[in-house]
Scaffold this active site. Structure first.
Site, mmCIF file in Angstrom:
data_model
loop_
_atom_site.group_PDB
_atom_site.id
_atom_site.type_symbol
_atom_site.label_atom_id
_atom_site.label_comp_id
_atom_site.label_asym_id
_atom_site.label_seq_id
_atom_site.Cartn_x
_atom_site.Cartn_y
_atom_site.Cartn_z
ATOM 1 N N HIS A 127 0.314 -1.487 -0.190
ATOM 2 C CA HIS A 127 0.470 -0.077 0.004
ATOM 3 C C HIS A 127 0.617 1.474 -0.245
ATOM 4 C CE1 HIS A 127 0.685 0.736 4.055
ATOM 5 N NE2 HIS A 127 0.603 -0.447 4.415
ATOM 6 N N GLU B 94 -2.498 -7.141 7.210
ATOM 7 C CA GLU B 94 -1.306 -7.100 8.094
ATOM 8 C C GLU B 94 -0.838 -7.738 9.292
ATOM 9 O OE1 GLU B 94 1.676 -5.937 8.377
ATOM 10 O OE2 GLU B 94 1.365 -3.859 8.515
#
Length: 347
Positions: free
Chosen positions: A143, A227
């Protein structure tokens, strides 16, 4: 899926009627209301591909079983005939039995060898068909810069999954989209995106920067690409202590209180790999699979596929924000890493 002004996804599902009007099958999720007809057509094509694939698998199994039976039967018949013929010749011509037996043995071996060659050719053709269904590339994208990357105290008051991109992160995502377009051109793409806000925003701006038409890509939310969990709201002072303990213990095996270790991430990434292989069968006609996820998760993904040791994992840095890490399909059906990775020189 459509992203609103706040970055939240508005899901719009559509259905496809099958042969039995009483049954309805959910085919997928549209990306934007205007893309529904194109998505419906793509879904129809994919269901037809799936049906054809399943019929093809069944036909192949039946064909393989038939040929194995015929091969075994023919070998038994030839063996029995050879024994009978050798017995008769032995009785009639006892002095020439050795020469004749040698000739018969050579004929038998040539026959069996010929069958082996036929089956070898068929297996090679089956392997080529399997390779054609594999995507040409698997592309990993971390990201863009998030609020948490810019200010670590963000995690003390904002849930990790709600942390957004900074303006710099948005620009990075658009730039990654332009790089992706240069790499893949107009070929089809299937995205797998972490459910965290910063990953969704990155996906949105990648598509915008790449100017990919709605009918040229599909997207699936994949929670297993989230994550590494560091716990809930994170106290900066405690996180500092955790990081010191992590360096002493080893980053792969250290488990954050109320969170995960790198080994835990490895387990769910391994499970995701199994699903990805099934995706190859049904979406393998697409040239590119793109994973939009997080630094540690993508590093563990490579560790899992390339069979890195824990020591090799520790030697590598996370990817830069919005950098493209490319794996390309080789002739042996395996993917090779073509993007150099940064190594941690301190280890």
């Amino acid at each position: 899926m459509e992203v609103d002004a706040d970055g939240r996804l508005q899901k719009t599902e559509y259905t496809r009627r099958v042969d039995n009007p009483a049954k309805t099958v959910v085919s997928g999720t549209a990306v934007g209301a205007t893309a529904q007809p194109a998505r419906r057509e793509m879904a129809q094509q994919r269901w037809e591909e799936i049906d054809e694939h399943m019929h093809s698998v069944q036909r192949n199994r039946t064909t393989i079983s038939y040929h194995r039976t015929m091969r075994t039967t023919s070998q038994h018949i030839i063996s029995a005939a050879a024994v009978v013929l050798l017995g008769v010749l032995t009785y009639l011509y006892p002095h020439t039995i050795v020469a004749i037996g040698g000739v018969m043995l050579v004929i038998y071996l040539l026959h069996v060898g010929g069958l082996d060659i036929i089956f070898h050719i068929r297996n090679k053709e089956k392997r080529r068909r399997e390779l054609r269904r594999l995507p040409r590339r698997i592309i990993l994208i971390r990201h863009g810069e998030s609020q948490g990357n810019a200010d670590a105290t963000t995690y003390s008051h904002t849930p990790d999954h709600q942390v957004r991109l900074t303006d710099k992160g948005i620009d990075q995502a658009k730039g990654a989209g332009r790089e992706l377009r240069k790499l893949i051109g107009d070929s089809m793409v299937r995205f797998f995106v972490s459910p965290y806000m910063r990953s969704y925003q990155t996906f949105k701006y990648i598509v915008e920067g790449a100017e990919i038409a709605p009918n040229r890509y599909t997207m699936r939310e994949e929670p297993r690409l989230r994550e590494q969990d560091w716990g809930n709201f994170q106290d900066p002072a405690k996180v500092k202590q955790y990081m010191q303990a992590r360096r002493a213990f080893g980053s792969f095996f250290y488990r954050f209180p109320e969170g995960e270790s790198g080994a835990d991430v490895y387990d769910r990434v391994t499970d995701f790999w199994s699903s990805l292989h099934r995706e190859f069968k049904f979406y393998g006609c697409l040239d590119n699979f793109v994973l939009v996820s997080h630094g540690i998760t993508l590093r563990v993904f490579l560790m899992r596929y390339l069979k890195w040791t824990v020591e090799e994992y520790h030697k590598l840095w996370n990817f830069d924000n919005c950098s493209l890490v490319v794996m390309e399909l080789a002739g042996n059906g395996q993917y090779r890493l073509v993007t150099p990775l940064k190594q941690d020189r301190s280890t």
